[in-house]
Design a protein around this motif. Structure first.
Motif, PDB file in Angstrom:
ATOM      1  N   GLY A   1       0.805  -1.207   0.000  1.00 43.07           N
ATOM      2  CA  GLY A   1       0.000   0.000   0.000  1.00 43.07           C
ATOM      3  C   GLY A   1       0.842   1.261   0.000  1.00 43.07           C
ATOM      4  O   GLY A   1       0.328   2.349  -0.255  1.00 43.07           O
ATOM      5  N   ALA A   2       2.136   1.128   0.274  1.00 45.20           N
ATOM      6  CA  ALA A   2       3.028   2.291   0.278  1.00 45.20           C
ATOM      7  C   ALA A   2       3.234   2.793  -1.145  1.00 45.20           C
ATOM      8  O   ALA A   2       3.314   2.014  -2.098  1.00 45.20           O
ATOM      9  CB  ALA A   2       4.370   1.933   0.903  1.00 45.20           C
TER      10      ALA A   2
ATOM     11  N   TYR B   1       7.760  -2.437  -5.899  1.00 46.48           N
ATOM     12  CA  TYR B   1       7.807  -3.674  -5.117  1.00 46.48           C
ATOM     13  C   TYR B   1       6.554  -4.494  -5.390  1.00 46.48           C
ATOM     14  O   TYR B   1       5.545  -3.977  -5.883  1.00 46.48           O
ATOM     15  CB  TYR B   1       7.928  -3.362  -3.616  1.00 46.48           C
ATOM     16  CG  TYR B   1       6.729  -2.612  -3.061  1.00 46.48           C
ATOM     17  CD1 TYR B   1       5.678  -3.287  -2.463  1.00 46.48           C
ATOM     18  CD2 TYR B   1       6.634  -1.221  -3.173  1.00 46.48           C
ATOM     19  CE1 TYR B   1       4.576  -2.614  -1.977  1.00 46.48           C
ATOM     20  CE2 TYR B   1       5.539  -0.538  -2.692  1.00 46.48           C
ATOM     21  CZ  TYR B   1       4.511  -1.240  -2.091  1.00 46.48           C
ATOM     22  OH  TYR B   1       3.414  -0.559  -1.620  1.00 46.48           O
ATOM     23  N   ASP B   2       6.597  -5.783  -5.048  1.00 46.54           N
ATOM     24  CA  ASP B   2       5.445  -6.665  -5.247  1.00 46.54           C
ATOM     25  C   ASP B   2       4.351  -6.343  -4.245  1.00 46.54           C
ATOM     26  O   ASP B   2       4.631  -6.012  -3.086  1.00 46.54           O
ATOM     27  CB  ASP B   2       5.855  -8.131  -5.112  1.00 46.54           C
ATOM     28  CG  ASP B   2       6.710  -8.600  -6.273  1.00 46.54           C
ATOM     29  OD1 ASP B   2       6.801  -7.869  -7.279  1.00 46.54           O
ATOM     30  OD2 ASP B   2       7.305  -9.695  -6.176  1.00 46.54           O
ATOM     31  N   GLN B   3       3.091  -6.484  -4.696  1.00 44.76           N
ATOM     32  CA  GLN B   3       1.946  -6.083  -3.882  1.00 44.76           C
ATOM     33  C   GLN B   3       1.207  -7.264  -3.250  1.00 44.76           C
ATOM     34  O   GLN B   3       0.156  -7.077  -2.633  1.00 44.76           O
ATOM     35  CB  GLN B   3       0.961  -5.276  -4.741  1.00 44.76           C
ATOM     36  CG  GLN B   3       1.531  -3.998  -5.305  1.00 44.76           C
ATOM     37  CD  GLN B   3       1.573  -2.867  -4.287  1.00 44.76           C
ATOM     38  OE1 GLN B   3       0.662  -2.697  -3.508  1.00 44.76           O
ATOM     39  NE2 GLN B   3       2.652  -2.098  -4.297  1.00 44.76           N
TER      40      GLN B   3
ATOM     41  N   LEU C   1      -0.691  -9.139   3.351  1.00 43.94           N
ATOM     42  CA  LEU C   1       0.159  -9.729   2.315  1.00 43.94           C
ATOM     43  C   LEU C   1      -0.594  -9.882   1.005  1.00 43.94           C
ATOM     44  O   LEU C   1      -0.351 -10.816   0.250  1.00 43.94           O
ATOM     45  CB  LEU C   1       0.707 -11.078   2.787  1.00 43.94           C
ATOM     46  CG  LEU C   1       1.752 -11.006   3.889  1.00 43.94           C
ATOM     47  CD1 LEU C   1       2.130 -12.392   4.387  1.00 43.94           C
ATOM     48  CD2 LEU C   1       3.001 -10.256   3.410  1.00 43.94           C
ATOM     49  N   GLY C   2      -1.506  -8.948   0.742  1.00 40.86           N
ATOM     50  CA  GLY C   2      -2.236  -8.968  -0.511  1.00 40.86           C
ATOM     51  C   GLY C   2      -3.732  -8.852  -0.302  1.00 40.86           C
ATOM     52  O   GLY C   2      -4.252  -9.140   0.777  1.00 40.86           O
TER      53      GLY C   2
ATOM     54  N   LYS D   1      -9.417 -15.890  10.615  1.00 35.31           N
ATOM     55  CA  LYS D   1     -10.213 -15.006  11.450  1.00 35.31           C
ATOM     56  C   LYS D   1      -9.546 -13.629  11.510  1.00 35.31           C
ATOM     57  O   LYS D   1      -8.640 -13.394  12.300  1.00 35.31           O
ATOM     58  CB  LYS D   1     -10.338 -15.576  12.870  1.00 35.31           C
ATOM     59  CG  LYS D   1     -11.094 -16.883  12.962  1.00 35.31           C
ATOM     60  CD  LYS D   1     -12.589 -16.670  12.715  1.00 35.31           C
ATOM     61  CE  LYS D   1     -13.367 -17.955  12.932  1.00 35.31           C
ATOM     62  NZ  LYS D   1     -14.826 -17.756  12.720  1.00 35.31           N
ATOM     63  N   GLY D   2      -9.954 -12.766  10.618  1.00 32.79           N
ATOM     64  CA  GLY D   2      -9.510 -11.382  10.694  1.00 32.79           C
ATOM     65  C   GLY D   2      -8.378 -10.981   9.788  1.00 32.79           C
ATOM     66  O   GLY D   2      -7.938  -9.825   9.826  1.00 32.79           O
ATOM     67  N   GLY D   3      -7.881 -11.905   8.951  1.00 33.85           N
ATOM     68  CA  GLY D   3      -6.779 -11.561   8.064  1.00 33.85           C
ATOM     69  C   GLY D   3      -7.285 -11.041   6.730  1.00 33.85           C
ATOM     70  O   GLY D   3      -8.048 -11.725   6.048  1.00 33.85           O
ATOM     71  N   TRP D   4      -6.853  -9.837   6.337  1.00 31.60           N
ATOM     72  CA  TRP D   4      -7.184  -9.285   5.019  1.00 31.60           C
ATOM     73  C   TRP D   4      -6.095  -8.308   4.623  1.00 31.60           C
ATOM     74  O   TRP D   4      -4.992  -8.350   5.168  1.00 31.60           O
ATOM     75  CB  TRP D   4      -8.579  -8.696   4.979  1.00 31.60           C
ATOM     76  CG  TRP D   4      -8.873  -7.526   5.911  1.00 31.60           C
ATOM     77  CD1 TRP D   4      -8.524  -7.413   7.217  1.00 31.60           C
ATOM     78  CD2 TRP D   4      -9.598  -6.340   5.579  1.00 31.60           C
ATOM     79  NE1 TRP D   4      -8.997  -6.228   7.728  1.00 31.60           N
ATOM     80  CE2 TRP D   4      -9.654  -5.546   6.756  1.00 31.60           C
ATOM     81  CE3 TRP D   4     -10.216  -5.869   4.422  1.00 31.60           C
ATOM     82  CZ2 TRP D   4     -10.295  -4.305   6.798  1.00 31.60           C
ATOM     83  CZ3 TRP D   4     -10.871  -4.633   4.462  1.00 31.60           C
ATOM     84  CH2 TRP D   4     -10.906  -3.872   5.637  1.00 31.60           C
ATOM     85  N   GLU D   5      -6.362  -7.427   3.669  1.00 30.64           N
ATOM     86  CA  GLU D   5      -5.276  -6.620   3.113  1.00 30.64           C
ATOM     87  C   GLU D   5      -4.842  -5.458   3.993  1.00 30.64           C
ATOM     88  O   GLU D   5      -3.768  -4.891   3.784  1.00 30.64           O
ATOM     89  CB  GLU D   5      -5.653  -6.081   1.730  1.00 30.64           C
ATOM     90  CG  GLU D   5      -6.906  -5.239   1.699  1.00 30.64           C
ATOM     91  CD  GLU D   5      -8.104  -6.044   1.218  1.00 30.64           C
ATOM     92  OE1 GLU D   5      -8.963  -5.480   0.528  1.00 30.64           O
ATOM     93  OE2 GLU D   5      -8.170  -7.244   1.553  1.00 30.64           O
TER      94      GLU D   5
END
Length: 533
Positions: free
Chosen positions: A104-105, A125-127, A155-156, A171-175
């Motif tokens: 996101g940077a 960099y890779d996103q 991580l994406g 549980k709770g992991g997203w971008e």
């Protein structure tokens, strides 16, 4: 599902349960070990009381340190989060896996939108985590482990979430890299529902982890589990309850409130003292959540066959974000090329392994968790995957590990004041190569942990040797580098930096004293005042 051609995957599923106990005879359990990996966010080397903090209370993290192995030279692979997290999952340094900044940077020409007026444009960099990599979770999943993820992923975007990289449950992991909506429900998270207003996010993630361990108990399923608890804490926004703020405000007063707490760095003021009572409360709540997981292991009868890891993804935030903590005597903090940005709490508890001394001075880094956990689980190494990691099991047994280089590559400007640079550490020597000025810094960490004495002129032969080794590696993996900005205006940058010193620095000092005042009003304390049903 990923398309894999690795023949070893076909072998693992049928042989792993037998191989585990044969290859790790010191584990007397009849089942392979469970693994609980606890990853804190922005938690600094000096933020734990076991490591010398006199302000923060972390009895549960200390409990892991007391019963486990403490790597006193333990590192994240980057000074910001996404690259470090990708390294844990892949066993590769950021320059190799391609995620060199937090996802996101801004990079390249979009960086101009940050209004920083810098001389360089940060590298691209890779996103997202590369689907061609076989993550640690995928290996364990294929080997018969039930896999669980709770908390921060970063991580994406969708399609590269935990469930796309080897985790059965998410549980709770997203971008997103911070808790959207804060640490008290209601929050915004598509993978973690709101159940009760005012519920604390760290506690909720711990409860979800304990519920997973209970419902997937090896005695019931016949399978071991891999639970990865990835706290959003202690990332900004820093939030706590009124009770915890009052506790730590009083503690700061007892210890003596310094009249000032910041000094100017190259780009931003850097905090020099630990006395933020809001941040301290956030730390304590995360520690309480760690305690819930450890108690859960005890009550479920799983503690004696469960490996527990605790670490962080980068240094504590001394500048930028919420300017929350100090990492002294380490220099800098999150985003920085100095030890405060990359050295971390690094704990591994293996119940069946004991040693006369649990402090290990061998340098270790985030890529080493992958091969270490494979060996502890009785699984074969995958050197073609964890190319930049080594198993630390010999060190746990008191044996010497061969000296090797550790490498960091951050061709970006950190939000916290770090500079585009690459680093190599070999033995006690650490070389930093800066891309804006092309200067080098050489430190002997055994005698100068604070990184105050640049020895390039005194030991040019060491600097030259490390520089060659660093760039031989970076070039071999196709690392990307920043480039000069043709629109750079030095006067604009100088005006920006002057405003930081003249306006931001005094405002930070004023806000700090306000938070430490007995009359400080935290409003509704971020929704934490909840009437229980």
């Amino acid at each position: 599902m990923k398309q894999r051609s690795h023949l070893w995957l076909l072998v693992f599923a049928g042989l792993v349960l037998v191989a585990c106990n044969q290859e790790n005879p010191t584990n007397t359990s009849e089942t392979p070990p469970n693994i609980v990996f606890i990853l804190a966010d922005d938690f600094g080397w000096k933020d734990a009381s076991y490591n010398g903090s006199e302000y923060y209370d972390t009895p549960n993290i200390d409990r892991i340190a007391k019963k486990g192995f403490k790597f006193t030279n333990g590192y994240a692979t980057c000074q910001v989060c996404s690259p470090s997290r990708a390294s844990i999952m892949t066993g590769k340094f950021p320059a190799r896996h391609g995620i060199t900044d937090y996802i996101g940077a801004w990079s390249d020409t979009t960086w101009r939108g940050a209004g920083r007026f810098t001389a360089l444009l940060p590298a691209k960099y890779d996103q997202a985590l590369n689907s061609a990599d076989t993550t640690l979770a995928e290996v364990l999943q294929t080997a018969g482990y039930r896999t669980f993820f709770a908390g921060k992923w970063h991580l994406g975007s969708k399609g590269s979430w935990p469930e796309d990289h080897g985790f059965d449950i998410n549980k709770g992991g997203w971008e997103k890299g911070s808790p959207i909506g804060g640490y008290f429900s209601p929050w915004t998270n598509p993978n973690l529902d709101n159940q009760k207003d005012g519920e604390n996010l760290s506690i909720r993630l711990a409860d979800e982890t304990v519920a997973f361990m209970s419902s997937h108990h090896p005695d019931t399923t016949g399978k071991p589990f891999f639970a990865f608890l990835s706290f959003y804490a202690v990332h900004s926004p820093i939030q706590t309850t009124e009770e915890k703020w009052a506790k730590y405000r009083a503690k700061a007063e007892r210890q003596g409130i310094a009249p000032s707490a910041y000094k100017m760095g190259h780009f931003l003021p850097i905090r020099q003292v630990q006395d933020n009572p809001i941040y301290a409360g956030l730390v304590e709540t995360m520690d309480e959540a760690v305690g819930k997981v450890l108690t859960g292991l005890d009550e479920l009868g799983l503690a004696e066959n469960t490996i527990v890891v605790f670490t962080s993804d980068n240094g504590g935030v001394a500048a930028g974000d919420a300017f929350s903590t100090s990492n002294l005597p380490l220099r800098g903090g999150k985003g920085y090329q100095y030890e405060g940005g990359i050295r971390e709490p690094y704990l591994i508890k293996v119940p069946w392994m004991k040693a006369e001394s649990t402090e290990i001075t061998t340098p270790a880094t985030g890529t080493d968790f992958y091969p270490t956990l494979l060996e502890l689980a009785g699984l074969s190494a995958l050197p073609h995957q964890h190319q930049d990691g080594i198993s630390l099991v010999p060190a746990l047994k008191g044996q010497e590990l061969p000296e090797r280089p550790l490498i960091w590559h951050y061709p970006h400007y950190g939000n916290q004041g770090g500079e585009p640079s690459s680093i190599i550490r070999r033995g006690d020597w650490k070389l930093i190569q800066y891309y804006e000025s092309d200067k080098q810094e050489l430190f002997n960490l055994s005698t100068d942990l604070e990184e105050q004495h640049n020895l390039v002129m005194k030991h040019p032969e060491i600097a030259e040797r490390l520089h060659k080794e660093l760039f031989d590696y970076l070039n071999s993996v196709g690392a990307l580098f920043p480039r000069k900005d043709p629109l750079y205006d030095a006067q604009n940058e100088q005006a920006y930096l002057q405003s930081i010193e003249n306006e931001l620095l005094p405002r930070l000092e004023e806000e700090r004293l306000q938070i430490l005042s007995p009359d400080f009003d935290g409003g509704n304390w971020w929704g934490s005042q909840v009437v229980e049903d």
